[in-house]
Write an enzyme that holds these catalytic residues in place. Sequence first.
Site, PDB file in Angstrom:
ATOM      1  CB  SER A   1       5.314   3.068  -0.798  1.00  0.00           C
ATOM      2  OG  SER A   1       4.301   2.283  -1.573  1.00  0.00           O
ATOM      3  CB  ALA A   2       5.144   6.305   3.536  1.00  0.00           C
TER       4      ALA A   2
ATOM      5  CB  SER B   1      -0.918  -0.150   1.277  1.00  0.00           C
ATOM      6  OG  SER B   1      -0.005   0.145   2.336  1.00  0.00           O
ATOM      7  CE  LYS B   2      -0.668   7.010  -3.306  1.00  0.00           C
ATOM      8  NZ  LYS B   2      -2.053   7.524  -3.632  1.00  0.00           N
ATOM      9  NE  ARG B   3      -0.151   2.565   7.887  1.00  0.00           N
ATOM     10  CZ  ARG B   3      -0.974   2.124   8.017  1.00  0.00           C
ATOM     11  NH1 ARG B   3      -2.277   2.089   7.897  1.00  0.00           N
ATOM     12  NH2 ARG B   3      -0.965   1.062   9.169  1.00  0.00           N
TER      13      ARG B   3
END
Length: 493
Positions: free
Chosen positions: A260-261, A256-258
């Site tokens: 990746s962060a 998810s984007k999380r």
Amino acid sequence: MSTKPARTRVAPSPTGHMHLGTARTALYCYLLAKQTGGQFLMRLEDTDLKRTVEGTEQELYDGLRWLGLQYDEGPDIGGPCGPYRQTERREIYQRHIQTLVASGNAYPCFCTAEHLDRVRQEQLKNKQNPRYDGTCRNLDPGQAARRVANGEPYTVRFKMPTEGVTVAHDHLRGDITTQNDQLNDFVLLKTDGLPTYHLAAIVDDYEMGITHVIRGSEWLGTFPLHVNLIRAFGWEEPIFVHLSVFLKPSGKGKMSKRDSAAAMKDGHSIFVKDMDELGFTPEGVLNWCALMGWGVAEDDVMTLDQMVERFSIDSLTPSPAAVNFQKLDHFNATHIRLFTAEDLAARIKPYFVREGLPVDDATLLKIVPLIRERLVTLGDCLDFAAFFFKEEVTPVPEELIAKGLDAKQSAEIARKSHQILSALSSFSHSEAEPPMRAYVEESGLNPNQVFGILRVATTGQKVSPPLFESMEIIGRDKCLARIEKAIQVLESL
Ligand code: GLU
């Protein structure tokens, strides 16, 4: 192994940063094309204008080149089947859609967005899968043509078979059978006259002579549509390979984007554009990507040329692959050890330059063998070697104090070391080390105590490449000056 020259393509959309999934698809396409003496194409699927993100088209070209996956044909280099940018191929899609309408396999649809939305809500309420209700499917063709001629907005839909089954063959998954009454009349051409992915990709794969469609498994859902479309055109089907999905590092769920962060915070990324900045090498990234979905031995270290030799679509696996950043570190470090000294020196040089350090090639070449084994990323060179190029170093004063001793005793050791070293006729490590070891021996001190002080004094840090080799490169004058400064610091404590 396939011996017929393969024509493969990577067909990304310029809708976001280039992701490692695109890198992996491109890699497999490249490998198959090169291995069989075929061609690897790059096609830009840019027909979804609303989702286009400026700058990402260039990022794709740059990313593929950085990885070393140079395509033989593509939007920015041309080729015999161009243009390779879908928004420049409108006439081609128009021509093909007309054939489909004429053969009764597609039809204009005049339904408004409001109507479609109402139907959708209704179906959802009744717990049915949302799909087109067929309002325009059986319009009289003459009447439909008149409405088109009158300028009424329309899309063109594919007339899916409603009875029987569709069998679509995936190279990794075998036959996939779908009941046709579960299929939908997908839109092929939008009201703006541009094709949807379904039409554009199928037409282009045909027009460009693609033999193997290697793509993400997110297209499995519409795969039956695609084969029906190809069959309606009467074209030969390419070999379809739907790759495995990527899962988050824990193996539970998709990235998810999380995630990746979180990866970025940790010095990793799933975006190709970040890799260089983070100190990863194309060789490391490619090796890492290659093994996510390719069932060779887990730990296989391969260069691109070796991959070309060994690759086979038969050894790809459909099972999901968890993104493991420790493996990225591992492959990166391993490839760094395989570079020639000159190559590695050239790759790490920019990191020193960026820091404003006066780096010179001759010194860098001497440093490379000392630090090579310690590098995980190229950027780690700064931790292990920036002090070579600094005029002065500023150790943390307390770190100059050897374990088990106080500042005064440590100063005394530094003084004695200075004496021994300044009496040497040469500062080479082979000359400097024996007398220093003899001193350690005589003094009854622990080598770590003596060498620890010297290390912190001359390099400014507790961890460094081998001490005497480093001191030789730093040079006599600088080393002695740094030791003198350390003595002063220790005396002031
Ligand atoms: N434009 C599609 C994507 O970015 C390409 C899929 C394909 O390779 O056909 O997912």
